[in-house]
Motif scaffolding. Structure first.
Motif, short mmCIF file in Angstrom:
data_model
loop_
_atom_site.label_atom_id
_atom_site.label_comp_id
_atom_site.label_asym_id
_atom_site.label_seq_id
_atom_site.Cartn_x
_atom_site.Cartn_y
_atom_site.Cartn_z
N LEU A 53 -55.46 14.20 -13.23
CA LEU A 53 -54.63 13.73 -12.13
C LEU A 53 -53.05 13.21 -12.63
O LEU A 53 -53.19 12.19 -13.72
CB LEU A 53 -55.21 12.61 -11.27
CG LEU A 53 -54.59 12.01 -10.11
CD1 LEU A 53 -54.20 13.06 -9.19
CD2 LEU A 53 -55.36 10.68 -9.42
N ALA A 54 -51.98 13.50 -12.36
CA ALA A 54 -50.73 13.04 -12.51
C ALA A 54 -50.24 12.15 -11.82
O ALA A 54 -49.45 11.23 -12.05
CB ALA A 54 -49.81 14.32 -13.07
N ALA A 55 -50.19 12.36 -10.42
CA ALA A 55 -49.75 11.42 -9.64
C ALA A 55 -50.51 11.55 -8.05
O ALA A 55 -51.13 12.64 -7.86
CB ALA A 55 -48.05 12.00 -9.16
N ALA A 93 -52.00 14.98 -3.98
CA ALA A 93 -52.67 14.88 -5.53
C ALA A 93 -51.88 15.86 -6.28
O ALA A 93 -51.61 16.95 -5.94
CB ALA A 93 -54.06 14.87 -5.60
N VAL A 94 -51.20 15.47 -7.43
CA VAL A 94 -50.78 16.41 -8.45
C VAL A 94 -51.53 16.57 -9.62
O VAL A 94 -51.60 15.29 -10.33
CB VAL A 94 -49.24 16.07 -8.66
CG1 VAL A 94 -48.53 17.04 -9.76
CG2 VAL A 94 -48.43 16.06 -7.23
N TYR A 95 -52.03 17.54 -10.11
CA TYR A 95 -52.71 17.84 -11.15
C TYR A 95 -51.92 18.35 -12.39
O TYR A 95 -51.33 19.37 -11.99
CB TYR A 95 -53.95 18.31 -11.11
CG TYR A 95 -55.02 17.70 -10.03
CD1 TYR A 95 -55.79 16.76 -10.17
CD2 TYR A 95 -54.83 18.26 -8.81
CE1 TYR A 95 -56.53 16.15 -9.30
CE2 TYR A 95 -55.58 17.78 -7.44
CZ TYR A 95 -56.45 16.67 -7.99
OH TYR A 95 -57.19 15.88 -7.05
N ARG A 96 -51.99 17.97 -13.73
CA ARG A 96 -51.31 18.64 -14.85
C ARG A 96 -52.39 19.17 -15.82
O ARG A 96 -53.46 18.61 -15.81
CB ARG A 96 -50.09 17.82 -15.14
CG ARG A 96 -50.63 16.81 -16.16
CD ARG A 96 -49.82 16.32 -16.81
NE ARG A 96 -50.21 15.23 -17.64
CZ ARG A 96 -49.80 13.72 -17.43
NH1 ARG A 96 -48.80 13.50 -16.70
NH2 ARG A 96 -50.25 12.72 -18.17
N PRO A 97 -52.13 20.19 -16.38
CA PRO A 97 -53.01 20.76 -17.51
C PRO A 97 -53.30 19.76 -18.56
O PRO A 97 -52.13 18.80 -18.86
CB PRO A 97 -52.38 22.07 -18.09
CG PRO A 97 -51.36 22.32 -17.18
CD PRO A 97 -50.80 21.10 -16.39
#
Length: 98
Positions: free
Chosen positions: A39-41, A56-60
């Protein structure tokens, strides 16, 4: 001078979630984390039908390293930046003693 850079994909995954309260919203988005991502944001969007909604913003999480050399730091940095694909971002760069 030799530099090593750590790279990560720029691509993110965005989802919507809803819950009665902030703790529930956070728990919902953490439970929905795609494999290989973090979870990035979490952006709140207010209330809809009594529930808090958010994006929700997810990053690798996977990274890779690349190396480049140059006669000095600016030339080595330029060489390493030339190796970075557009779909990736540089997280860290550090010099290596040779």
């Amino acid at each position: 001078m030799k530099l090593i850079a750590t790279l990560r994909d720029r691509a993110t995954i965005t989802t919507e979630a809803a819950a009665p309260d902030v703790a529930g919203l956070r728990a919902a988005v953490l439970a929905a984390t795609p494999p290989g991502h973090t979870l990035a944001a979490l952006h709140g969007g207010g209330r809809v039908n009594g529930d808090l909604v958010g994006t929700a913003v997810y990053r690798p999480v996977a990274t890779r390293t690349i190396e480049a050399e140059g006669r000095d730091y600016p030339s080595a940095r330029k060489a390493i930046e030339a190796l970075v694909p557009e779909e990736q971002v540089v997280l860290f760069v550090h010099a290596v003693d040779q």
